[in-house]
Design an enzyme around this catalytic site. Sequence first.
Site, PDB file in Angstrom:
ATOM      1  N   GLY A 152      20.791 -84.576 -72.820  1.00  0.00           N
ATOM      2  CA  GLY A 152      20.641 -83.801 -74.033  1.00  0.00           C
ATOM      3  C   GLY A 152      20.057 -82.434 -73.715  1.00  0.00           C
ATOM      4  O   GLY A 152      19.532 -82.193 -72.626  1.00  0.00           O
ATOM      5  N   CYS A 153      20.137 -81.531 -74.689  1.00  0.00           N
ATOM      6  CA  CYS A 153      19.660 -80.168 -74.433  1.00  0.00           C
ATOM      7  C   CYS A 153      18.150 -80.120 -74.229  1.00  0.00           C
ATOM      8  O   CYS A 153      17.664 -79.502 -73.268  1.00  0.00           O
ATOM      9  CB  CYS A 153      20.081 -79.244 -75.565  1.00  0.00           C
ATOM     10  SG  CYS A 153      19.671 -79.830 -77.225  1.00  0.00           S
ATOM     11  N   TYR A 154      17.387 -80.781 -75.099  1.00  0.00           N
ATOM     12  CA  TYR A 154      15.935 -80.798 -74.897  1.00  0.00           C
ATOM     13  C   TYR A 154      15.551 -81.456 -73.573  1.00  0.00           C
ATOM     14  O   TYR A 154      14.735 -80.904 -72.814  1.00  0.00           O
ATOM     15  CB  TYR A 154      15.244 -81.531 -76.048  1.00  0.00           C
ATOM     16  CG  TYR A 154      15.158 -80.788 -77.351  1.00  0.00           C
ATOM     17  CD1 TYR A 154      14.588 -79.512 -77.427  1.00  0.00           C
ATOM     18  CD2 TYR A 154      15.600 -81.362 -78.534  1.00  0.00           C
ATOM     19  CE1 TYR A 154      14.483 -78.844 -78.635  1.00  0.00           C
ATOM     20  CE2 TYR A 154      15.500 -80.697 -79.752  1.00  0.00           C
ATOM     21  CZ  TYR A 154      14.938 -79.431 -79.805  1.00  0.00           C
ATOM     22  OH  TYR A 154      14.831 -78.774 -80.993  1.00  0.00           O
ATOM     23  N   GLU A 208      16.971 -72.358 -76.678  1.00  0.00           N
ATOM     24  CA  GLU A 208      16.011 -73.455 -76.719  1.00  0.00           C
ATOM     25  C   GLU A 208      14.812 -73.108 -75.848  1.00  0.00           C
ATOM     26  O   GLU A 208      14.964 -72.560 -74.753  1.00  0.00           O
ATOM     27  CB  GLU A 208      16.683 -74.718 -76.188  1.00  0.00           C
ATOM     28  CG  GLU A 208      15.926 -75.975 -76.504  1.00  0.00           C
ATOM     29  CD  GLU A 208      16.859 -77.168 -76.430  1.00  0.00           C
ATOM     30  OE1 GLU A 208      17.496 -77.473 -77.450  1.00  0.00           O
ATOM     31  OE2 GLU A 208      16.990 -77.756 -75.353  1.00  0.00           O
TER      32      GLU A 208
END
Length: 355
Positions: free
Chosen positions: A158-160, A251
Amino acid sequence: MAGRKDETMSAKLKIGILGASGYTGADLARLLANHPNADMRLLTANAHAGKPMSAVYPHLGMLGLPDLVKWEDADWSGLDAVFCGLPHGTTQEIVAALPRDLKVIDLSADFRLTDFDVYAQWYGHPHRAPELQPEAVYGLTEWNRDAIKAARLVACPGCYPTAVLLALLPLIEAGAVDARDIVIDAKSGVSGAGRSVKEATLFCEVAEGTHPYAVGSHRHAPEIEQEIGKVSGDLAPVNFTPHLVPMNRGELVTCHLRLNDGASADSLRETLAARFGDEPFVHVLPAESMPATRHVRGSNHCVIGVFADRIPGRAIVIAAIDNLVKGSSGQAIQNMNLMFGLTETSGLEQQPLFP
């Protein structure tokens, strides 16, 4: 070594993108259009089946891409690899039905969690392709490069987790920080919520303000814990709170850490710099340099900064990525390059956009 100049294939890979009408699918198409070894042959998007890609994303209209089709009508013959940019919970059964000679790079969460009970707890249904899970390789490129090279099925992070794990895993491996005392304050642009219409992501709901969401219940928390546990040997909980910021992409994660004996902010920076010194996309900043999302926008780069906390025995590590590139489509292409023995940076060499 940086760039990792592997033997380059002369023939172009024939590529399919499942879920091409989503933001990650569109960024895959944008990046692959400049890849010297990629030929996009199949694009699926069930809700937009029958349309040209230009009808969904006009900015991609000049690429001459194939029209969108339903995945059930897809012709898999001749394809070398498929990217899956489908919603969580829909990928497992589809991947199970694909020909076994296809290499699969999955951008959903469907193959990230190795514990079936944990998956069911966080995604609300039993795993629908348990026979495939053991062969799925977790696709954090800089950390799992050798396994990715040999994989047929890669589960991209995932991005996080991408930003958090790049910032923390070398420090945990070195025993420099306490893996049982990690607080993560995370912020993402609205594209991280996907393209489907939701009240919470309407303009008036997100503009001119920022807010937390999924407090204490975000699905990326167990993914982060799983990967930290592999390194620390201790499956400890992390305190993870995400926030939505009124920007399209980007992010930033701020990680508050307790130092182990003998460690300092300077030594953390040195550990990260030693681990990522030859990496083409991960950059450890000099002391006092602040990571920012504008420094990585539109690129596959990750920038990391390390700071001493005013509280003795603690440090703060901050990382910034573009959630749609390094946090999704770019990292997926980086993994594809490894899987096929291509130069790892192929298709990903564009610099960040600024302003």
